[in-house]
Motif scaffolding. Structure first.
Motif, PDB file in Angstrom:
ATOM      1  N   THR A   1       0.904  -1.124  -0.045  1.00 14.29           N
ATOM      2  CA  THR A   1       0.021   0.049  -0.176  1.00 14.29           C
ATOM      3  C   THR A   1       0.973   1.207   0.089  1.00 14.29           C
ATOM      4  OG1 THR A   1       0.041   0.056   2.526  1.00 14.29           O
ATOM      5  CG2 THR A   1      -1.863  -1.265   1.005  1.00 14.29           C
ATOM      6  N   CYS A   2       0.370   2.585  -0.492  1.00 16.60           N
ATOM      7  CA  CYS A   2       1.159   3.652  -0.528  1.00 16.60           C
ATOM      8  C   CYS A   2       0.278   4.784   0.057  1.00 16.60           C
ATOM      9  CB  CYS A   2       1.289   3.865  -2.054  1.00 16.60           C
ATOM     10  SG  CYS A   2       2.471   2.966  -2.852  1.00 16.60           S
ATOM     11  N   ASP A   3       1.262   5.671   0.615  1.00 17.71           N
ATOM     12  CA  ASP A   3       0.598   6.982   1.323  1.00 17.71           C
ATOM     13  C   ASP A   3       0.092   8.055   0.198  1.00 17.71           C
ATOM     14  OD1 ASP A   3       2.950   8.245   0.345  1.00 17.71           O
ATOM     15  OD2 ASP A   3       3.747   8.131   2.374  1.00 17.71           O
ATOM     16  N   ALA A   4      -0.401   9.154   0.776  1.00 20.76           N
ATOM     17  CA  ALA A   4      -0.604   9.974  -0.341  1.00 20.76           C
ATOM     18  C   ALA A   4       0.320  10.652  -1.199  1.00 20.76           C
ATOM     19  CB  ALA A   4      -1.288  11.393   0.544  1.00 20.76           C
ATOM     20  N   THR A   5       1.468  10.342  -0.931  1.00 18.82           N
ATOM     21  CA  THR A   5       2.600  10.836  -2.015  1.00 18.82           C
ATOM     22  C   THR A   5       3.373   9.655  -2.786  1.00 18.82           C
ATOM     23  OG1 THR A   5       4.471  10.298  -0.202  1.00 18.82           O
ATOM     24  CG2 THR A   5       3.277  12.653  -0.289  1.00 18.82           C
ATOM     25  N   HIS A   6       2.623   8.661  -2.907  1.00 22.00           N
ATOM     26  CA  HIS A   6       2.686   7.356  -3.628  1.00 22.00           C
ATOM     27  C   HIS A   6       3.810   6.772  -3.283  1.00 22.00           C
ATOM     28  CE1 HIS A   6      -0.066   9.013  -6.528  1.00 22.00           C
ATOM     29  NE2 HIS A   6       0.564  10.107  -6.528  1.00 22.00           N
ATOM     30  N   MET A   7       4.510   6.972  -1.872  1.00 18.27           N
ATOM     31  CA  MET A   7       5.491   6.124  -1.265  1.00 18.27           C
ATOM     32  C   MET A   7       4.962   4.729  -0.612  1.00 18.27           C
ATOM     33  SD  MET A   7       8.262   7.436  -1.954  1.00 18.27           S
ATOM     34  CE  MET A   7       9.379   6.725  -1.016  1.00 18.27           C
ATOM     35  N   PRO A   8       5.401   3.672  -0.690  1.00 21.65           N
ATOM     36  CA  PRO A   8       5.244   2.590  -0.039  1.00 21.65           C
ATOM     37  C   PRO A   8       4.869   2.616   1.438  1.00 21.65           C
ATOM     38  CG  PRO A   8       6.468   1.919  -1.882  1.00 21.65           C
ATOM     39  CD  PRO A   8       6.434   3.376  -1.706  1.00 21.65           C
ATOM     40  N   ASN A   9       3.967   2.272   2.121  1.00 21.97           N
ATOM     41  CA  ASN A   9       3.880   2.544   3.668  1.00 21.97           C
ATOM     42  C   ASN A   9       3.445   1.289   4.237  1.00 21.97           C
ATOM     43  OD1 ASN A   9       1.254   2.578   2.927  1.00 21.97           O
ATOM     44  ND2 ASN A   9       0.717   4.390   4.085  1.00 21.97           N
ATOM     45  N   GLY A  10       2.836   0.083   3.600  1.00 22.55           N
ATOM     46  CA  GLY A  10       2.537  -0.932   4.181  1.00 22.55           C
ATOM     47  C   GLY A  10       2.760  -2.120   3.153  1.00 22.55           C
ATOM     48  N   LEU A  11       2.714  -3.271   3.978  1.00 21.41           N
ATOM     49  CA  LEU A  11       3.001  -4.799   3.223  1.00 21.41           C
ATOM     50  C   LEU A  11       1.885  -5.655   3.967  1.00 21.41           C
ATOM     51  CD1 LEU A  11       4.539  -6.419   1.304  1.00 21.41           C
ATOM     52  CD2 LEU A  11       6.269  -6.561   3.348  1.00 21.41           C
TER      53      LEU A  11
ATOM     54  N   ALA B   1      13.270   8.300  -4.476  1.00 24.56           N
ATOM     55  CA  ALA B   1      13.316   7.142  -5.397  1.00 24.56           C
ATOM     56  C   ALA B   1      13.822   5.986  -4.905  1.00 24.56           C
ATOM     57  CB  ALA B   1      14.048   7.551  -6.753  1.00 24.56           C
ATOM     58  N   LEU B   2      15.066   6.133  -4.080  1.00 21.45           N
ATOM     59  CA  LEU B   2      15.751   4.977  -3.572  1.00 21.45           C
ATOM     60  C   LEU B   2      14.568   4.279  -2.432  1.00 21.45           C
ATOM     61  CD1 LEU B   2      19.452   6.659  -2.920  1.00 21.45           C
ATOM     62  CD2 LEU B   2      18.856   4.831  -4.570  1.00 21.45           C
ATOM     63  N   ASN B   3      14.174   4.998  -1.686  1.00 14.64           N
ATOM     64  CA  ASN B   3      13.223   4.226  -0.764  1.00 14.64           C
ATOM     65  C   ASN B   3      12.119   3.609  -1.387  1.00 14.64           C
ATOM     66  OD1 ASN B   3      14.749   5.479   1.375  1.00 14.64           O
ATOM     67  ND2 ASN B   3      13.758   7.390   1.661  1.00 14.64           N
ATOM     68  N   TYR B   4      11.504   4.231  -2.494  1.00 11.04           N
ATOM     69  CA  TYR B   4      10.676   3.479  -2.998  1.00 11.04           C
ATOM     70  C   TYR B   4      11.027   2.346  -3.784  1.00 11.04           C
ATOM     71  CZ  TYR B   4       6.329   3.089  -6.255  1.00 11.04           C
ATOM     72  OH  TYR B   4       5.362   2.410  -6.591  1.00 11.04           O
ATOM     73  N   GLY B   5      12.075   2.244  -4.297  1.00  6.64           N
ATOM     74  CA  GLY B   5      12.541   0.935  -4.936  1.00  6.64           C
ATOM     75  C   GLY B   5      13.067  -0.185  -3.742  1.00  6.64           C
ATOM     76  N   TYR B   6      13.603   0.343  -2.621  1.00  4.69           N
ATOM     77  CA  TYR B   6      13.896  -0.434  -1.529  1.00  4.69           C
ATOM     78  C   TYR B   6      12.926  -1.139  -0.976  1.00  4.69           C
ATOM     79  CZ  TYR B   6      18.478   1.722  -1.655  1.00  4.69           C
ATOM     80  OH  TYR B   6      19.935   2.302  -1.822  1.00  4.69           O
ATOM     81  N   ALA B   7      11.388  -0.505  -0.827  1.00  5.70           N
ATOM     82  CA  ALA B   7      10.374  -1.028  -0.415  1.00  5.70           C
ATOM     83  C   ALA B   7       9.798  -2.175  -1.434  1.00  5.70           C
ATOM     84  CB  ALA B   7       9.424   0.342  -0.229  1.00  5.70           C
ATOM     85  N   VAL B   8       9.877  -1.962  -2.486  1.00  2.00           N
ATOM     86  CA  VAL B   8       9.547  -2.825  -3.452  1.00  2.00           C
ATOM     87  C   VAL B   8      10.412  -4.013  -3.250  1.00  2.00           C
ATOM     88  CG1 VAL B   8       8.967  -3.483  -6.076  1.00  2.00           C
ATOM     89  CG2 VAL B   8       8.490  -1.224  -5.147  1.00  2.00           C
ATOM     90  N   VAL B   9      11.706  -3.837  -3.327  1.00  2.00           N
ATOM     91  CA  VAL B   9      12.606  -5.377  -3.111  1.00  2.00           C
ATOM     92  C   VAL B   9      12.410  -5.741  -1.922  1.00  2.00           C
ATOM     93  CG1 VAL B   9      14.834  -5.846  -2.903  1.00  2.00           C
ATOM     94  CG2 VAL B   9      14.357  -4.177  -4.599  1.00  2.00           C
ATOM     95  N   ARG B  10      12.239  -5.092  -0.618  1.00  5.42           N
ATOM     96  CA  ARG B  10      11.758  -5.582   0.551  1.00  5.42           C
ATOM     97  C   ARG B  10      10.689  -6.613   0.534  1.00  5.42           C
ATOM     98  NH1 ARG B  10       9.704  -2.642   5.807  1.00  5.42           N
ATOM     99  NH2 ARG B  10      11.404  -3.456   7.423  1.00  5.42           N
ATOM    100  N   ALA B  11       9.551  -6.280  -0.359  1.00  7.37           N
ATOM    101  CA  ALA B  11       8.348  -7.047  -0.212  1.00  7.37           C
ATOM    102  C   ALA B  11       8.875  -8.442  -0.988  1.00  7.37           C
ATOM    103  CB  ALA B  11       7.199  -6.317  -1.301  1.00  7.37           C
TER     104      ALA B  11
ATOM    105  N   GLN C   1       7.075   3.540 -12.055  1.00  7.43           N
ATOM    106  CA  GLN C   1       6.701   2.485 -12.810  1.00  7.43           C
ATOM    107  C   GLN C   1       8.002   1.451 -12.850  1.00  7.43           C
ATOM    108  OE1 GLN C   1       5.180   4.022 -16.407  1.00  7.43           O
ATOM    109  NE2 GLN C   1       3.150   3.566 -15.742  1.00  7.43           N
ATOM    110  N   ALA C   2       8.872   2.405 -13.129  1.00  5.96           N
ATOM    111  CA  ALA C   2      10.377   1.630 -13.401  1.00  5.96           C
ATOM    112  C   ALA C   2      10.696   1.003 -11.903  1.00  5.96           C
ATOM    113  CB  ALA C   2      11.594   2.874 -13.737  1.00  5.96           C
ATOM    114  N   LEU C   3      10.715   1.650 -11.041  1.00  4.15           N
ATOM    115  CA  LEU C   3      10.933   0.811  -9.687  1.00  4.15           C
ATOM    116  C   LEU C   3       9.958  -0.307  -9.171  1.00  4.15           C
ATOM    117  CD1 LEU C   3      11.992   4.328  -8.097  1.00  4.15           C
ATOM    118  CD2 LEU C   3      13.643   2.438  -8.451  1.00  4.15           C
ATOM    119  N   ALA C   4       8.819   0.075  -9.449  1.00  8.34           N
ATOM    120  CA  ALA C   4       7.819  -1.096  -9.104  1.00  8.34           C
ATOM    121  C   ALA C   4       8.281  -2.329 -10.137  1.00  8.34           C
ATOM    122  CB  ALA C   4       6.443  -0.468  -9.323  1.00  8.34           C
TER     123      ALA C   4
END
Length: 266
Positions: free
Chosen positions: A40-50, A149-159, A225-228
């Motif tokens: 899930t993502c917050d209002a700024t599109h940053m992942p905030n839950g898994l 951008a780094l944090n976004y990509g790391y969150a996806v890899v973490r998942a 899109q690239a990071l997702a």
């Protein structure tokens, strides 16, 4: 523009960015049955839950006991392997981006990592790595577009890493090195360290292609899109090119074997 269907078997992770997305409980349950991780993502599109599957593994209790019973020397040697590989991958990332001799010192540091990394070589490498990749003005942790951008990509890899660990009966809460009582993903954060450079390289290329601007208040659609798409990043493992999602499975399986054999060499 109409009804679109996708087989759930083809999906490993869903990133729910828009507040307008609505999912039924039946779909959520079906996703969990098929081992799909949902971000899930917050209002700024940053992942905030898994949301991860809570499926019984055929050897779940056995693997959990092995993990909890792992002796400190084994955990330290496993962490040594993780840090060494992370630094080597950082050096490879520099070779693939800025090129030249930028990676020489960092590659040499990898050989100095001891059991448990008592000299904190990981941090020494980071101090060299980030200025070489993004320039001397860059600071990891600042509130800027590159860090977002780094944090976004790391969150996806973490998942992806967490999903694979659960699938192989590991408990993401109990780490090899990370040991934060408030963190439910200590083991995930341990093992994903080796995969961070894939995100770093992607962010670098987005930056160089002017798809990341320091003046942006949020990440562009193209950047997200690239990071997702992290699960489809190409990795070389045992001389074979595989996707990052597959490599996460290999890493989880390899960790189970290492715990069983009490050897980090597997």
């Amino acid at each position: 523009g109409g009804i679109v269907t996708l087989p759930l078997e083809d999906i490993t992770t869903l990133v729910l960015e828009s507040p307008q997305v609505a999912l039924t409980s039946s779909l959520l349950s079906a996703c969990q049955e098929r081992g799909i991780a949902l971000l899930t993502c917050d209002a700024t599109h940053m992942p905030n839950g898994l949301l991860l599957p809570f499926q019984p593994h055929s050897r779940h209790s056995k693997v959990a006991r092995l993990q909890l019973a792992a002796a400190e020397p084994l955990r330290k040697r496993l962490w040594q392997r993780v840090v060494h590989t992370k630094i080597v991958n950082q050096a490879d990332c520099l070779d693939r981006t800025v090129g030249g001799v930028e990676s020489t010192r960092i590659r040499a540091l990898a050989e100095r990592v001891g059991s448990g990394d008592p000299g904190n070589v990981e941090a020494q490498a980071a101090r060299d790595y980030w200025p070489r990749l993004f320039g001397p003005q860059f600071r990891r942790g600042n509130n800027d577009t590159l860090n977002a951008a780094l944090n976004y990509g790391y969150a996806v890899v973490r998942a992806f890493v967490a999903r694979s660990q659960v699938a192989y009966g590991l408990l993401p809460t109990f780490g090899l090195h990370h040991d934060n009582e408030l963190n439910a993903f200590n083991l995930t954060d341990d093992m994903m360290e080796v995969l961070r450079p894939w995100v770093d390289e992607t962010v670098y290329r987005l930056w160089k292609d002017d798809k990341l601007s320091p003046h942006d208040t949020s990440l562009s659609v193209a950047a997200r899109q690239a990071l997702a798409n992290a699960g489809n990043f190409h990795c070389l493992i045992e001389e074979k090119v595989q996707t990052l999602a597959t490599v996460c499975d290999r890493m989880a399986a390899g960790l189970v074997v290492a715990l069983e054999s009490r050897s980090p060499a597997i």
